[in-house]
Design a protein around this motif. Structure first.
Motif, PDB file in Angstrom:
ATOM      1  N   GLY A   1      37.092  19.896  36.901  1.00 28.19           N
ATOM      2  CA  GLY A   1      37.033  21.184  37.595  1.00 28.19           C
ATOM      3  C   GLY A   1      38.329  21.967  37.533  1.00 28.19           C
ATOM      4  O   GLY A   1      38.403  23.085  38.018  1.00 28.19           O
TER       5      GLY A   1
ATOM      6  N   THR B   1      41.151  19.293  43.454  1.00 31.25           N
ATOM      7  CA  THR B   1      40.142  19.311  44.514  1.00 31.25           C
ATOM      8  C   THR B   1      40.775  19.245  45.908  1.00 31.25           C
ATOM      9  O   THR B   1      41.939  18.909  46.060  1.00 31.25           O
ATOM     10  CB  THR B   1      39.174  18.119  44.392  1.00 31.25           C
TER      11      THR B   1
ATOM     12  N   THR C   1      26.489  18.724  39.219  1.00 34.72           N
ATOM     13  CA  THR C   1      27.472  19.001  40.260  1.00 34.72           C
ATOM     14  C   THR C   1      26.825  19.754  41.410  1.00 34.72           C
ATOM     15  O   THR C   1      26.226  20.799  41.210  1.00 34.72           O
ATOM     16  CB  THR C   1      28.640  19.827  39.691  1.00 34.72           C
TER      17      THR C   1
ATOM     18  N   ASP D   1      27.686  21.571  44.680  1.00 36.11           N
ATOM     19  CA  ASP D   1      28.919  22.099  45.256  1.00 36.11           C
ATOM     20  C   ASP D   1      29.119  21.850  46.736  1.00 36.11           C
ATOM     21  O   ASP D   1      30.217  21.602  47.176  1.00 36.11           O
ATOM     22  CB  ASP D   1      28.998  23.609  44.979  1.00 36.11           C
ATOM     23  N   ASP D   2      28.024  21.899  47.546  1.00 31.81           N
ATOM     24  CA  ASP D   2      28.228  21.876  48.993  1.00 31.81           C
ATOM     25  C   ASP D   2      28.352  20.487  49.616  1.00 31.81           C
ATOM     26  O   ASP D   2      28.266  20.340  50.820  1.00 31.81           O
ATOM     27  CB  ASP D   2      27.102  22.677  49.681  1.00 31.81           C
TER      28      ASP D   2
ATOM     29  N   ARG E   1      34.630  19.468  46.764  1.00 30.85           N
ATOM     30  CA  ARG E   1      34.485  20.635  45.889  1.00 30.85           C
ATOM     31  C   ARG E   1      34.788  21.947  46.614  1.00 30.85           C
ATOM     32  O   ARG E   1      35.369  22.838  46.055  1.00 30.85           O
ATOM     33  CB  ARG E   1      33.053  20.710  45.328  1.00 30.85           C
ATOM     34  N   VAL E   2      34.319  22.052  47.873  1.00 32.57           N
ATOM     35  CA  VAL E   2      34.465  23.343  48.557  1.00 32.57           C
ATOM     36  C   VAL E   2      35.334  23.289  49.810  1.00 32.57           C
ATOM     37  O   VAL E   2      35.776  24.303  50.320  1.00 32.57           O
ATOM     38  CB  VAL E   2      33.085  23.926  48.947  1.00 32.57           C
TER      39      VAL E   2
END
Ligand code: CDP
Ligand code: MG
Length: 929
Positions: free
Chosen positions: A175, A330, A491, A493-494, A537-538
């Protein structure tokens, strides 16, 4: 033969001889453990077979049946043979030339390497376009996003490193922007400097889907259409960009194919091998191959990109070439381990009465050396309760994936950490996903109004569905139960919480018993890290590893590379077609050379398929098998399908076996899927014909009907469409090499016998040989391989539900040891197809026996019948070999003599199964249809 090899063979032989002393005793010596026991019996069986072979003994169980022909038939065939000389006068000089060039050449012989010439006009045009694009709002808005990526911060360093070195390794977390940015930096730099015309970048991806999605993404970032400056190429699909001043994302296989005709990739200026940490066979091959290529192409740049973990190893392999590491990206993820989870949930592990309760010596060391001191420390610090410490002492706790514990943890997270994002659970396979899903459903603790549970497995329909990636409505929590497919391929994301079960199912190949195994094993640190990363990720996240901290210390760094876990036939054919010389020498230069046993096994299979000669050079058949983009056994099937005019069904079977089964198994519908499979298999006693029929029925329908058909029979439409494309591709090869004179695989001329199911089965048998088995026992319950190993039908095979078999012989493709030694796909065959297409044919006149494969299969047969059969077989084989070396259409509508022989073979095979040629079965208790 290299010395090392010879020595190993000798030492193995000696070992077998020593163990042979136990041959008379019933059981294995008591000091043997685990795999050693299996090895002991395998060696003993091997020795016994050797002795029997030397003494010319045939054991009664090897005699499968009797082949007889009615006197009238013998007479008719005698007459036919007297009148058929088989003499074919067309030859194909074009093929001969290509073949000789390939077999006698070496990669070094290619001296005329064209390189790039700069084109001032194009340079200017590229620069103008580039300047113009930069002024657009689309480009600028994407640029803002790109600038936030860690890779972007190192733009100058990357350009400089590539400029001043031939090889560079770049590493960084998933990423951080490697795949999307690095190629763009290099291209843009060339364009800015007015030399865009000498830049053509190829970037490899391990998966088809990532090649497409990355190319699409990069085109968006550059505010241009796919196919201008950026494109992709994967097998059967491509959108290529302009030839110069461009980037292509492609799969590794595409590059290998290109190198068959252009070994020095003369039209490429920069090759980026991406995701090389995955260590798939093809990337490993390329990495080694480029050691040779780069010396001849000093202007070609090689960029190796990988995740952070093992980048050093690649740099070391290339004489410590420069290595650039892109610092982390990340969000922070907090990690917890098994002991924390036990403490947090208050879960009690009751243990289970296990047959493996004795600790193995390796475990013993781990528990006394690592676990015990750690537990004592926990007790001293009072970090864990006495109960938790006791549980940790029990090796059973870590032995299997504990769904009860995962369930308890899920409940705990959902109760204590409300409104905090999706949960991703890593499990090892279909059964676990299915069981956990059922537990959650029945518990009533995860009502649908509050939870969206998504199973993710390559065989489940959800994999391609959008809602996996979408955020659920407010108040609904997404819980994804996944295999390691969510580690890199998919993947989500959440995700904020990750539960890592700590195990992974990996296929491994055991050359000693020629079997693939698929068993859960400990994850490697690389997997554990990747799984953890999915939680950040987020926003900052949490990862629960279901193994203890001491276990974490002893995990392997990486999983074994694929080349050590796989059969090597395809790899060896690639080596041959790339003209890399003796395969042993080349393979021993790999980063991790495969075991000699695996090389020996593969070479021996290729020799048995008649793809390699005794000197290990490609034969004409081997040439086609290497060129056809498919496993060699299936390639052979396809060539025979064309020659026997039953091409369409054979193409379907070959494509399905090589790519994948189109059936899906939605959760809880396992039985219905089974029923549909049986319905489509039409009682043919063949999983292969089932695959054909699924595709055939699909092809007959279109539009809405096709969709309805797929949903009724649980078939994946995208897989079926992919299989169709593969058939077209095989057809193109057959057309190019003159085996057919049309590109339409449904053309009548090549399907005159496609309705003859018995012949189609025989051609499947010709391809899959020597994967042959026999079914023994009073009620024909015990399938065994030809070498005598017990196997079971995999539950998904249509044969697993059959009680009566019309013949005790079967052919198969995949044998995989998981919970049992399973044959995944099989077709029941009769003896004659084996007699015609099997190898090592011999006749023992004393016992009136036809023997195949070193007499592993024998059939009673009178001298007279044998003479006839042998003669037909010889003529058939002569013709097939001739045709393979002089490709041309076999025209079944003609009255040529060769067709007479083929027709005779077809009739004999068909009549045998229909019952007019009698096949006497020695197993009288079983029903013969
Ligand atoms: O190769 P690496 O894992 O270092 O990163 P990348 O694939 O270049 O992705 C960089 C960023 O681009 C990701 O964080 C995604 O946000 C974005 N990306 C995307 O939106 N769509 C894609 N198909 C690929 C990447
Ligand atoms: Mg990447």
């Amino acid at each position: 033969m290299p010395k090392k090899w010879d020595k190993k063979c000798r030492s193995r032989k000696l070992k077998i001889m020593e163990d042979g002393e136990h041959a008379k005793s019933e059981r294995h010596p008591s000091h043997l453990r685990g795999k050693e026991i299996g090895m002991f019996y395998a060696r003993r069986a091997f020795l016994r077979r050797q002795q029997e072979k030397e003494a010319g003994i045939v054991r009664p169980e090897r005699v499968i049946g009797e082949i007889t022909l009615p006197a009238s038939k013998i007479e008719e065939l005698e007459k036919l043979l007297r009148s058929t000389l088989i003499y074919v006068d067309e030859s194909n000089p074009a093929f001969k030339r290509k073949f000789d060039l390939l077999v006698n050449g070496r990669i070094e012989d290619h001296v005329n390497i064209r390189t790039f010439e700069q084109n001032a006009l194009l340079d200017e045009k590229l620069k103008e376009e580039y300047d113009l694009r930069q002024t657009t709002p689309e480009y600028q808005s994407m640029l803002e996003k790109r600038k936030t990526l860690p890779t972007y911060q190192l733009k100058k360093d990357i350009i400089n490193a590539v400029e001043s070195n031939q090889i560079v390794v770049i590493s960084g977390e998933t990423g951080c922007g490697k795949t999307t940015q690095v190629a763009q930096f290099v291209l843009d730099d060339h364009v800015e400097q007015g030399k865009g015309s000498i830049c053509h970048i190829v970037c490899t991806q391990p998966r088809r889907i990532s090649a497409i999605s990355i190319a699409e993404r990069v085109a968006v970032e550059r505010a241009e259409k796919l196919g201008e400056g950026v494109g992709y190429q994967i097998r059967l699909e491509k959108v290529l960009p302009r030839e110069r001043g461009s980037i292509v994302y492609c799969t590794v296989g595409v590059v290998l194919r290109q190198m068959e005709s252009d070994p020095y990739l003369s039209q490429v200026s920069h090759l980026i091998l991406d995701e090389i940490h995955e260590r798939d066979v093809k990337s490993d091959l390329l990495i080694t191959l480029f050691k040779q290529i780069l010396t001849k192409r000093p202007d070609l740049k090689l960029i190796l990109m990988s995740a952070t973990l093992n980048a050093e190893k690649f740099s070391a392999y290339y004489n410590n070439c420069p290595h650039l590491n892109i610092p982390g990206f990340t969000y922070p993820v907090q990690e917890f381990y098994l002991e924390d989870v036990l403490q947090r949930t208050g879960f009690t592990f009751k243990g289970f009465k296990s047959k493996h309760s004795k600790r193995r010596s390796k475990d013993e060391e781990f528990y006394s050396g690592f676990m015990e001191p750690y537990i004592r420390q926990l007790q001293a610090n009072k970090t864990c309760s006495v109960e938790v410490c006791e549980m940790l002492r029990n090796p059973q706790l870590e032995e299997e994936v504990n769904l009860d514990l995962i369930f308890a943890l899920l409940v705990d997270i959902c109760e204590t950490e409300q409104d905090k994002g999706a949960i991703l659970v890593f499990l090892t396979g279909f059964m676990e996903i299915s069981n956990l899903n059922r537990m959650m459903e029945y518990s009533g603790k995860f009502p649908r109004s509050e939870f969206l549970i998504i199973p993710l497995h390559s065989q489940m329909p959800t994999v391609n569905q959008k809602h996996v990636f979408e955020r659920p409505p407010r108040g609904v929590r997404k819980i994804v139960l996944s295999t390691n497919i969510a580690e890199t391929s998919v993947t989500i994301d959440d995700v904020v919480f990750v539960i890592d079960c700590g195990k992974i199912k990996m296929t491994d190949y055991d050359a000693e018993v020629d079997t693939y195994t698929l068993k859960p094993q400990w994850v490697a640190l690389a997997n554990a890290n990747q799984r953890k990363g999915r939680a950040g990720r987020v926003q900052p996240g949490i990862c629960f590893h279901l193994f203890s901290r001491p276990r974490n210390l002893v995990l392997e760094q990486y999983q074994k590379p694929e080349i050590l876990r796989t059969r090597l036939e395809n790899t060896i054919l690639s080596i041959k077609v790339l003209q890399l010389g003796k395969c042993f020498e080349f393979l021993s230069g790999l980063m991790d050379p495969p075991p000699e046993d695996s090389i020996l096994m593969a070479v021996s299979l290729l020799k048995r398929l008649n793809a390699l000669d005794d000197d290990e050079s490609l034969t004409s058949l081997g040439y086609h098998l290497a060129k056809l983009p498919i496993a060699p056994q299936m390639g052979k099937m396809v060539l025979f399908g064309a020659m026997f005019s039953c091409l369409d069904p054979i193409l379907s079977v070959a494509a399905s076996l090589d790519f994948k089964d189109a059936f899906m198994i939605p959760l809880g519908k396992e039985n219905q899927v089974d029923q549909m499979r049986r319905e489509l298999s039409s009682g043919w006693m063949s999983d292969h014909l089932l695959l054909y029929n699924a595709l055939h029925q699909f092809e007959k329908r279109n539009g809405f009907n096709a969709r309805q058909f797929c949903s009724k029979y649980f078939l994946s439409m995208s897989t079926l469409q992919q299989l169709q494309k593969m058939k077209v591709q095989f057809m193109e090869y057959l057309f190019e090499t003159d085996f057919v004179d049309t590109k339409n695989h449904k053309d009548k001329k090549f399907n005159l016998n496609s309705n003859n199911v018995i012949l189609v089965k025989a051609i499947i048998c010709a391809g899959l040989y020597p994967n042959v088995g026999t079914i023994s026992g009073k009620r024909r319950k015990f399938p065994r391989t030809m070498a005598g190993y017990r196997v079971n039908w995999h539950p998904k095979s249509v044969l697993s539900k059959e009680l009566h078999f019309p013949s005790p012989l079967f052919v198969y493709y995949l044998k995989l040891k998981s919970t049992s030694n399973f044959v995944h796909d099989a077709t029941i065959v009769h003896p004659l197809p084996l007699v015609f297409f099997g190898d090592k044919y011999e006749y023992d006149s004393t016992n009136s026996l036809i023997g195949l494969a070193d007499k592993q299969l024998c059939f009673k047969c009178s001298q007279k019948t044998n003479t006839i059969i042998k003669e037909i077989r010889d003529k058939l084989n002569w013709f097939l070999e001739y045709k393979v070396s002089n490709p041309g259409v076999v025209d079944w509508t003609s009255s040529k003599e060769e067709i007479t022989v083929l027709r005779a073979v077809m009739e004999l095979i068909t009549n045998e199964e229909l019952g007019s040629t009698s096949f006497t079965d020695f197993d009288d208790n079983c029903q013969i249809h």
